[in-house]
Design a protein around this motif. Structure first.
Motif, short mmCIF file in Angstrom:
data_model
loop_
_atom_site.label_atom_id
_atom_site.label_comp_id
_atom_site.label_asym_id
_atom_site.label_seq_id
_atom_site.Cartn_x
_atom_site.Cartn_y
_atom_site.Cartn_z
N LEU A 1 -30.39 19.48 -39.37
CA LEU A 1 -31.29 19.86 -40.62
C LEU A 1 -32.08 21.11 -40.16
N GLU A 2 -32.48 21.22 -39.01
CA GLU A 2 -33.20 22.52 -38.55
C GLU A 2 -32.37 23.70 -38.62
N LEU A 3 -31.01 23.45 -38.12
CA LEU A 3 -30.21 24.74 -38.40
C LEU A 3 -29.71 25.04 -39.78
N GLU A 4 -29.58 23.96 -40.40
CA GLU A 4 -29.24 24.46 -41.85
C GLU A 4 -30.52 25.31 -42.62
N LYS A 5 -31.62 25.18 -41.97
CA LYS A 5 -32.64 26.45 -42.68
C LYS A 5 -32.60 27.77 -42.08
N ILE A 6 -31.52 27.79 -41.21
CA ILE A 6 -31.30 29.08 -40.53
C ILE A 6 -30.07 29.81 -41.43
N ILE A 7 -30.31 31.04 -41.82
CA ILE A 7 -29.23 31.88 -42.15
C ILE A 7 -28.93 32.87 -41.30
N PHE A 8 -27.68 32.55 -40.63
CA PHE A 8 -27.19 33.13 -39.33
C PHE A 8 -26.26 34.25 -39.58
N ILE A 9 -26.49 35.53 -40.13
CA ILE A 9 -25.60 36.54 -40.58
C ILE A 9 -26.25 37.96 -40.24
N GLY A 10 -25.40 38.83 -39.97
CA GLY A 10 -25.91 39.98 -39.26
C GLY A 10 -25.11 41.22 -39.74
N ARG A 11 -25.62 42.68 -39.19
CA ARG A 11 -24.97 43.73 -39.77
C ARG A 11 -24.44 44.09 -38.34
N THR A 12 -23.37 45.13 -38.44
CA THR A 12 -22.77 45.99 -37.40
C THR A 12 -23.65 46.98 -36.72
N LYS B 1 -22.15 28.14 -38.10
CA LYS B 1 -23.11 28.15 -38.96
C LYS B 1 -22.88 29.70 -39.59
N GLY B 2 -22.80 30.84 -38.61
CA GLY B 2 -22.45 32.01 -39.03
C GLY B 2 -21.15 32.20 -39.92
N GLN B 3 -20.25 31.62 -39.56
CA GLN B 3 -19.00 31.63 -40.49
C GLN B 3 -19.18 31.05 -41.86
N GLN B 4 -19.80 29.95 -41.90
CA GLN B 4 -20.15 29.30 -43.13
C GLN B 4 -21.18 30.21 -44.10
N ASP B 5 -22.13 30.94 -43.19
CA ASP B 5 -22.87 31.64 -44.08
C ASP B 5 -22.42 32.75 -44.78
N VAL B 6 -21.33 33.32 -43.96
CA VAL B 6 -20.71 34.53 -44.44
C VAL B 6 -19.77 34.13 -45.52
#
Length: 240
Positions: A14-25, A83-88
């Motif tokens: 649940l805590e991880l769901e609150k995080i958006i793990f995405i980034g720039r190059t 999580k990052g893959q899902q967020d992308v």
């Protein structure tokens, strides 16, 4: 697995769901912050919040002593990578609905954007595994670093971006905290919110910082993906 462990894992999820793990190059950072090789070589640099960005890993290869800080870094790397893959994937789906609000000359296409985001994620998580101490859990507006620990601090797509969720007091406290751990300069990109409007309290923030002795300028950059988001705020500390 015990009931207690199941509950703990459920809470973690649940805590991880609150995080958006995405980034720039790294290349995006170079353009967003007008960075030249001499800005990196031999300098200590903090990326905060670092998210899934690949800047820290590449900056180290260019001679910087780079570190990233983010609220997401309290979670296991494998979980963050998934999580990052899902967020992308989710981000790409959302952008399809509003693609006319963005400029596509840099990425070329939605697929080009997805490749860049996935590349940043891969580089970031690989570097986290190789240099775990360079990725520090932190929850703004408090940082676990000493005064003037870094020569330069970069902060992308957080403060002014989410002006509708982060009040003026939070902006003020966070900027002062980022400056506390910075010896020379802080760069914040972009200076607009998610609607593309210049941060409504920007002049107030600039006056506040100038009164404290900082040199503050809004600087145009060559990077623009979100329409109107092509300016950074550069805050330089006075020489002691």
């Amino acid at each position: 697995m015990s009931r207690e462990e199941q509950q703990e894992n459920k809470s973690l999820g649940l805590e991880l769901e609150k995080i958006i793990f995405i980034g720039r190059t790294y290349e995006e950072y170079r353009l967003m912050f007008n960075l030249a090789p001499e800005d990196l070589r031999g300098r200590s640099i903090l990326d905060c919040p670092g998210g899934a960005c690949s800047f820290s890993s590449h900056a180290r290869r260019h001679g910087a002593d780079s570190m990233a800080a983010d609220i997401a870094y309290e979670h296991e790397i494998d979980n963050l990578e998934l999580k990052g893959q899902q967020d992308v994937e989710h981000t790409i789906e959302q952008l399809e609905q509003v693609r006319d609000r963005y400029r596509w000359d840099y990425f070329g296409s939605m697929d080009g954007l997805k490749q860049a985001r996935m590349s940043a994620l891969r580089d970031c998580t690989a570097d986290m595994r190789s240099f775990p101490l360079q990725y520090v859990y932190a929850e703004l507006p408090v940082l676990p670093f000493t005064d003037e620990q870094f020569d330069m601090t970069l902060s992308a797509h957080f403060l002014f971006t989410y002006a509708d969720r982060l009040d003026f007091s939070f902006h003020e406290r966070t900027i002062l905290e980022l400056l506390r751990v910075t010896r020379q300069e802080l760069r914040i990109f972009p200076t607009v919110d998610l609607s593309g409007k210049r941060y409504e309290h920007m002049d107030e923030i600039k006056s506040f910082l100038k009164n404290l002795g900082f040199r503050v300028t809004e600087v145009s950059t060559t990077y623009e993906f979100q329409q109107g988001a092509h300016t950074m705020l550069k805050i330089t500390k006075p020489e002691s």
